[in-house]
Design an enzyme around this catalytic site. Structure first.
Site, PDB file in Angstrom:
ATOM      1  N   VAL A  44       2.391 -52.317  18.478  1.00  0.00           N
ATOM      2  CA  VAL A  44       2.394 -51.794  17.110  1.00  0.00           C
ATOM      3  C   VAL A  44       3.683 -51.042  16.806  1.00  0.00           C
ATOM      4  O   VAL A  44       4.087 -50.920  15.644  1.00  0.00           O
ATOM      5  CB  VAL A  44       1.162 -50.885  16.902  1.00  0.00           C
ATOM      6  CG1 VAL A  44       1.265 -49.605  17.728  1.00  0.00           C
ATOM      7  CG2 VAL A  44       0.952 -50.555  15.429  1.00  0.00           C
ATOM      8  N   LYS A  45       4.340 -50.534  17.848  1.00  0.00           N
ATOM      9  CA  LYS A  45       5.544 -49.728  17.652  1.00  0.00           C
ATOM     10  C   LYS A  45       6.733 -50.532  17.147  1.00  0.00           C
ATOM     11  O   LYS A  45       7.732 -49.956  16.707  1.00  0.00           O
ATOM     12  CB  LYS A  45       5.915 -49.007  18.948  1.00  0.00           C
ATOM     13  CG  LYS A  45       4.885 -47.978  19.400  1.00  0.00           C
ATOM     14  CD  LYS A  45       4.715 -46.863  18.386  1.00  0.00           C
ATOM     15  CE  LYS A  45       3.812 -45.763  18.925  1.00  0.00           C
ATOM     16  NZ  LYS A  45       3.691 -44.647  17.973  1.00  0.00           N
ATOM     17  N   ASP A  46       6.631 -51.868  17.173  1.00  0.00           N
ATOM     18  CA  ASP A  46       7.676 -52.683  16.543  1.00  0.00           C
ATOM     19  C   ASP A  46       7.830 -52.304  15.076  1.00  0.00           C
ATOM     20  O   ASP A  46       8.944 -52.316  14.528  1.00  0.00           O
ATOM     21  CB  ASP A  46       7.312 -54.165  16.628  1.00  0.00           C
ATOM     22  CG  ASP A  46       7.610 -54.776  17.979  1.00  0.00           C
ATOM     23  OD1 ASP A  46       7.897 -54.021  18.925  1.00  0.00           O
ATOM     24  OD2 ASP A  46       7.554 -56.012  18.089  1.00  0.00           O
ATOM     25  N   ALA A  52       9.561 -48.791  14.814  1.00  0.00           N
ATOM     26  CA  ALA A  52      10.922 -48.873  15.353  1.00  0.00           C
ATOM     27  C   ALA A  52      11.853 -49.588  14.388  1.00  0.00           C
ATOM     28  O   ALA A  52      12.959 -49.112  14.078  1.00  0.00           O
ATOM     29  CB  ALA A  52      10.905 -49.581  16.705  1.00  0.00           C
TER      30      ALA A  52
END
Length: 468
Positions: free
Chosen positions: A43-45, A48
């Protein structure tokens, strides 16, 4: 077949999947959003990519610059992916407890990896956030991404994750369940859904996380919860976490999170990390008692491929006491009360304990002071041991103790951290661990926390008995 200008154009747009076996018997629909389908695996894509693009727009990240971030791995991977696409150098600071696979992935993207001890107070110069900030300040063209306080983090979930869930469910979603790490996912997604209709937002939190009032001691779910060292003076919470969005929190123990993670792989074909197990365990609790008109959606943050050496490793699980199976000779029945001292306990007090309540213990573990006594000590806060032979000599011969100031804190005279075995080990496996450590005794761990003490002699007797 679509053609995209770069890989980061693929971030977002993940589907919803209905849980089958794990949700059997529930009237409500339980759906999960597998965010590991993002190109960087988590999910951090989303955050980021959004943070990098926003920094380029406002000029804080310029061509030839260096991205620096403190991360438990996933945001670092998302940033490293974006850095590769956009042509930036990147340095990622990680706690040393992060899964080795995450470090390998970061290096594969070309990131420079800096590790630092995990259990440090926030004010310590080597604390993961302070170290990353310092590197950014000292690096020409350095830009600190700062996922914990960067407004682009929750904003991207308000703009993408929330609308995706609303559209995929046709506006039928009634409950959102997500872990709370930086808080960006639950805050942005939850706010959007609440703007559309009466959706209840439920946070999933490890048992000792401070977000729900835990003592802040270590937990074993990466990328969720909030750890607090006892020496931290000012415990600031992320500005990415908007507490007003979260209606309630479900508290989930490490064991339930880890075992749910394993079930997701084996019964649903979803190979995920323990923060996903945390969210699904909470979602199943939420769904119990709800009628068929309810739709519960849980966000699965990342892939299990970066945790093959941890949550999906039987050896790791047994060594830390998370996995009990039907093999004969397990150490699950060897648990018992353990008397400990803290680094601030005086040598005289420790000697008195060894002569009294702890007289049958082969060693006296030294732990971090200031923790809630309702929770057993996490293995990372077992700082050392007091050698029993030394204590016995001090008890039997007062002159031994007199040669040192009796008020000396045991933190100044303790030996290094003890060897450890888990309740999921057999006696033979535990003996092999003692051999590898060159030790004659060990602490026994259940769910990664102190649950007893064992000696080589005891293990040998158990192994002998199991052989017949």
């Amino acid at each position: 077949m679509l053609i995209h200008d770069s890989l980061i154009d693929l971030v977002g747009g993940t589907p919803l999947v209905r849980l089958g076996r794990l949700a059997a018997g529930l009237s409500a629909t339980v759906l999960v959003k597998p965010e590991y389908l993002n190109p960087g695996g988590s999910v951090k894509d989303r955050a980021a990519t959004a943070m990098v693009l926003a920094a380029e727009r406002d000029g804080s990240l310029r061509p030839g610059g260096t991205i620096v971030e403190a991360s438990s791995g996933n945001t670092g991977i998302g940033l490293a992916q974006a850095a590769a696409v956009r042509g930036f150098r990147i340095v990622v600071v990680l706690p040393e407890t992060v899964a080795v696979e995450k470090m390998d992935v970061l290096r594969a993207y070309g990131a420079e990896v800096v590790t630092t001890p995990a259990s440090l107070p926030r004010e310590h110069p080597e604390h993961v956030n302070r170290l990353a900030q310092r590197i950014a300040e000292e690096t020409p063209g350095g830009w600190f991404a700062d996922q914990y306080d960067n407004p682009a983090n929750p904003a991207v979930h308000h703009a993408t994750t929330g609308p995706e869930i609303w559209m995929a469910t046709g506006g039928r979603v009634t409950h959102l369940v997500a872990g709370i790490g930086t808080g960006g996912t639950i805050s942005g997604t939850g706010r959007y859904l609440k703007e559309q209709g009466p959706v209840e937002v439920v946070g999933a939190d490890p048992a000792t996380s401070v977000y729900h009032g835990g003592d802040g001691s270590p937990f074993f779910v990466e990328a969720a919860g909030h750890y607090r060292h006892t020496a931290t003076v000012t415990d600031t919470w992320p500005r990415s976490y908007h507490r007003d969005v979260v209606d309630r929190i479900e508290v989930i123990g490490d064991r339930e999170s880890v075992l749910t993670t394993r079930r997701l792989a084996r019964e649903e074909g979803l190979l995920v990390g323990a923060s996903s197990g945390l969210a699904v365990a909470a979602a199943l609790r939420v769904a119990r008692g709800l009628g068929p008109e309810h739709v519960v959606v849980a966000v699965l943050p990342d892939s299990g491929r970066t945790y093959l050496s941890k949550y999906h490793s039987a050896d790791w699980l047994r060594r830390l006491g998370f996995l009990d199976d039907d093999r004969p000779g397990l150490l699950a029945d060897a648990t018992g009360p353990v008397h400990t001292v803290t680094t601030e306990t005086s040598l005289a007090e420790a000697a008195a304990l060894a002569a009294g309540p702890a007289r049958d213990q082969p060693l006296v573990p030294v732990v971090l002071p200031g923790r809630d006594p309702r929770f057993a000590t996490a293995v990372s806060e077992l700082l050392g041991v007091l050698d029993r032979a030394v204590l016995d000599r001090a008890v039997l011969d007062p002159a031994v103790l007199a040669r040192r100031d009796p008020a000396t804190p045991v933190g100044e005279v303790m030996c290094g951290p003890p060897a450890s075995v888990g309740t999921g080990d057999t006696a033979a496996e535990a003996l092999a661990r003692l051999d590898a450590a060159g030790a004659d005794h060990a602490v026994l761990l259940r769910d990664g926390r102190l649950a007893g003490l064992v000696t080589r002699a005891e293990l040998a007797a158990r192994a002998f008995s199991a052989g017949f």
